[in-house]
Design a protein around this motif. Structure first.
Motif, PDB file in Angstrom:
ATOM      1  N   TYR A  60      72.398  57.583  39.853  1.00  0.00           N
ATOM      2  CA  TYR A  60      73.561  58.133  40.619  1.00  0.00           C
ATOM      3  C   TYR A  60      74.616  58.278  39.450  1.00  0.00           C
ATOM      4  O   TYR A  60      74.845  57.699  38.964  1.00  0.00           O
ATOM      5  CB  TYR A  60      73.884  56.987  41.755  1.00  0.00           C
ATOM      6  N   ARG A  61      75.224  59.556  39.875  1.00  0.00           N
ATOM      7  CA  ARG A  61      76.565  59.762  39.134  1.00  0.00           C
ATOM      8  C   ARG A  61      77.801  59.833  39.821  1.00  0.00           C
ATOM      9  O   ARG A  61      77.726  60.258  41.079  1.00  0.00           O
ATOM     10  CB  ARG A  61      76.200  61.255  38.343  1.00  0.00           C
ATOM     11  N   VAL A  62      79.028  59.434  39.368  1.00  0.00           N
ATOM     12  CA  VAL A  62      80.334  59.432  40.025  1.00  0.00           C
ATOM     13  C   VAL A  62      81.158  60.053  39.107  1.00  0.00           C
ATOM     14  O   VAL A  62      81.252  59.908  37.781  1.00  0.00           O
ATOM     15  CB  VAL A  62      80.565  58.286  40.528  1.00  0.00           C
ATOM     16  N   ASN A  63      82.249  60.604  39.787  1.00  0.00           N
ATOM     17  CA  ASN A  63      83.597  60.949  39.136  1.00  0.00           C
ATOM     18  C   ASN A  63      84.663  59.844  39.086  1.00  0.00           C
ATOM     19  O   ASN A  63      84.952  59.381  40.341  1.00  0.00           O
ATOM     20  CB  ASN A  63      84.320  62.157  39.388  1.00  0.00           C
ATOM     21  N   LEU A  64      85.174  59.300  37.671  1.00  0.00           N
ATOM     22  CA  LEU A  64      86.174  58.294  37.929  1.00  0.00           C
ATOM     23  C   LEU A  64      87.565  58.940  37.524  1.00  0.00           C
ATOM     24  O   LEU A  64      87.543  59.385  36.479  1.00  0.00           O
ATOM     25  CB  LEU A  64      85.892  57.205  37.189  1.00  0.00           C
ATOM     26  N   LYS A  65      88.595  58.826  38.406  1.00  0.00           N
ATOM     27  CA  LYS A  65      89.765  59.530  37.814  1.00  0.00           C
ATOM     28  C   LYS A  65      91.022  58.583  38.234  1.00  0.00           C
ATOM     29  O   LYS A  65      91.117  58.095  39.262  1.00  0.00           O
ATOM     30  CB  LYS A  65      89.989  60.870  38.646  1.00  0.00           C
ATOM     31  N   GLY A  66      91.768  58.635  37.304  1.00  0.00           N
ATOM     32  CA  GLY A  66      93.205  57.820  37.281  1.00  0.00           C
ATOM     33  C   GLY A  66      93.488  57.316  36.226  1.00  0.00           C
ATOM     34  O   GLY A  66      93.300  57.652  35.338  1.00  0.00           O
ATOM     35  N   LYS A  67      94.262  56.145  36.438  1.00  0.00           N
ATOM     36  CA  LYS A  67      94.780  55.319  35.580  1.00  0.00           C
ATOM     37  C   LYS A  67      94.262  53.890  35.671  1.00  0.00           C
ATOM     38  O   LYS A  67      94.912  53.203  36.622  1.00  0.00           O
ATOM     39  CB  LYS A  67      96.638  55.340  35.369  1.00  0.00           C
ATOM     40  N   LEU A  68      92.963  53.543  34.891  1.00  0.00           N
ATOM     41  CA  LEU A  68      92.397  52.643  35.182  1.00  0.00           C
ATOM     42  C   LEU A  68      91.872  51.523  33.927  1.00  0.00           C
ATOM     43  O   LEU A  68      91.537  52.184  33.139  1.00  0.00           O
ATOM     44  CB  LEU A  68      90.990  52.731  36.141  1.00  0.00           C
ATOM     45  N   LYS A  69      91.871  50.462  34.039  1.00  0.00           N
ATOM     46  CA  LYS A  69      91.034  49.555  33.195  1.00  0.00           C
ATOM     47  C   LYS A  69      89.761  48.820  34.049  1.00  0.00           C
ATOM     48  O   LYS A  69      90.218  48.423  34.992  1.00  0.00           O
ATOM     49  CB  LYS A  69      91.813  48.395  32.707  1.00  0.00           C
ATOM     50  N   LEU A  70      88.695  49.131  33.726  1.00  0.00           N
ATOM     51  CA  LEU A  70      87.537  48.668  34.358  1.00  0.00           C
ATOM     52  C   LEU A  70      86.667  47.550  33.456  1.00  0.00           C
ATOM     53  O   LEU A  70      86.500  48.033  32.126  1.00  0.00           O
ATOM     54  CB  LEU A  70      86.479  49.742  34.476  1.00  0.00           C
ATOM     55  N   LEU A  71      85.952  46.794  34.056  1.00  0.00           N
ATOM     56  CA  LEU A  71      84.803  46.047  33.397  1.00  0.00           C
ATOM     57  C   LEU A  71      83.397  46.528  34.134  1.00  0.00           C
ATOM     58  O   LEU A  71      83.442  46.599  35.237  1.00  0.00           O
ATOM     59  CB  LEU A  71      84.865  44.588  33.868  1.00  0.00           C
ATOM     60  N   THR A  72      82.617  47.144  33.184  1.00  0.00           N
ATOM     61  CA  THR A  72      81.289  47.615  33.857  1.00  0.00           C
ATOM     62  C   THR A  72      80.116  46.916  32.963  1.00  0.00           C
ATOM     63  O   THR A  72      80.273  46.145  32.025  1.00  0.00           O
ATOM     64  CB  THR A  72      81.130  49.218  33.217  1.00  0.00           C
ATOM     65  N   ALA A  73      79.043  46.617  33.828  1.00  0.00           N
ATOM     66  CA  ALA A  73      77.936  45.903  33.211  1.00  0.00           C
ATOM     67  C   ALA A  73      76.549  46.436  34.035  1.00  0.00           C
ATOM     68  O   ALA A  73      76.758  47.070  34.918  1.00  0.00           O
ATOM     69  CB  ALA A  73      78.202  44.477  33.752  1.00  0.00           C
ATOM     70  N   GLY A  74      75.298  46.458  33.306  1.00  0.00           N
ATOM     71  CA  GLY A  74      74.308  46.809  33.768  1.00  0.00           C
ATOM     72  C   GLY A  74      73.397  46.558  32.819  1.00  0.00           C
ATOM     73  O   GLY A  74      73.387  45.583  31.951  1.00  0.00           O
ATOM     74  N   MET A  75      72.175  47.081  33.066  1.00  0.00           N
ATOM     75  CA  MET A  75      70.864  46.688  32.194  1.00  0.00           C
ATOM     76  C   MET A  75      70.805  47.549  31.044  1.00  0.00           C
ATOM     77  O   MET A  75      71.161  48.703  31.148  1.00  0.00           O
ATOM     78  CB  MET A  75      69.769  46.663  32.944  1.00  0.00           C
ATOM     79  N   PRO A  76      70.536  47.250  29.646  1.00  0.00           N
ATOM     80  CA  PRO A  76      70.677  48.115  28.778  1.00  0.00           C
ATOM     81  C   PRO A  76      69.375  49.012  28.892  1.00  0.00           C
ATOM     82  O   PRO A  76      68.271  48.705  29.210  1.00  0.00           O
ATOM     83  CB  PRO A  76      70.449  47.440  27.413  1.00  0.00           C
ATOM     84  N   PHE A  77      69.335  50.248  28.266  1.00  0.00           N
ATOM     85  CA  PHE A  77      68.148  51.239  28.353  1.00  0.00           C
ATOM     86  C   PHE A  77      67.659  51.533  27.096  1.00  0.00           C
ATOM     87  O   PHE A  77      68.097  50.792  25.890  1.00  0.00           O
ATOM     88  CB  PHE A  77      68.622  52.647  28.867  1.00  0.00           C
TER      89      PHE A  77
END
Length: 85
Positions: free
Chosen positions: A68-85
């Motif tokens: 799934y793809r999303v657009n992120l817009k704004g002024k944000l600091k995010l922590l992202t996590a997932g499984m490596p590919f």
């Protein structure tokens, strides 16, 4: 501007810190889910078709399924996590 800092990676998971400064990032992973936690700021998450929109605020967590793809817009600091590919 967009900056990405890798925090850690092993064979089971990865974690990154992403800073978005009044820009748009097309975000997603073909092979793994992605968990997003908003550390600071405000923004908007929309699907790539522009049909669904979620207002993002500090403390929120969002789960993005694999492929799934999303657009992120704004002024944000995010922590992202997932499984490596």
């Amino acid at each position: 501007s967009i900056t990405v800092a890798e925090l850690c990676e092993c064979d089971k998971f990865y974690a990154e810190r992403i800073a978005i400064n009044d820009s748009t990032l097309i975000f997603g992973n073909e092979n793994s889910f992605v968990s997003i936690t908003v550390l600071e700021g405000d923004g908007v998450l929309t699907d790539i078709f522009g049909q669904n929109e979620i207002l993002l605020k500090k403390g929120m967590s969002i789960f993005i399924p694999a492929t799934y793809r999303v657009n992120l817009k704004g002024k944000l600091k995010l922590l992202t996590a997932g499984m490596p590919f």
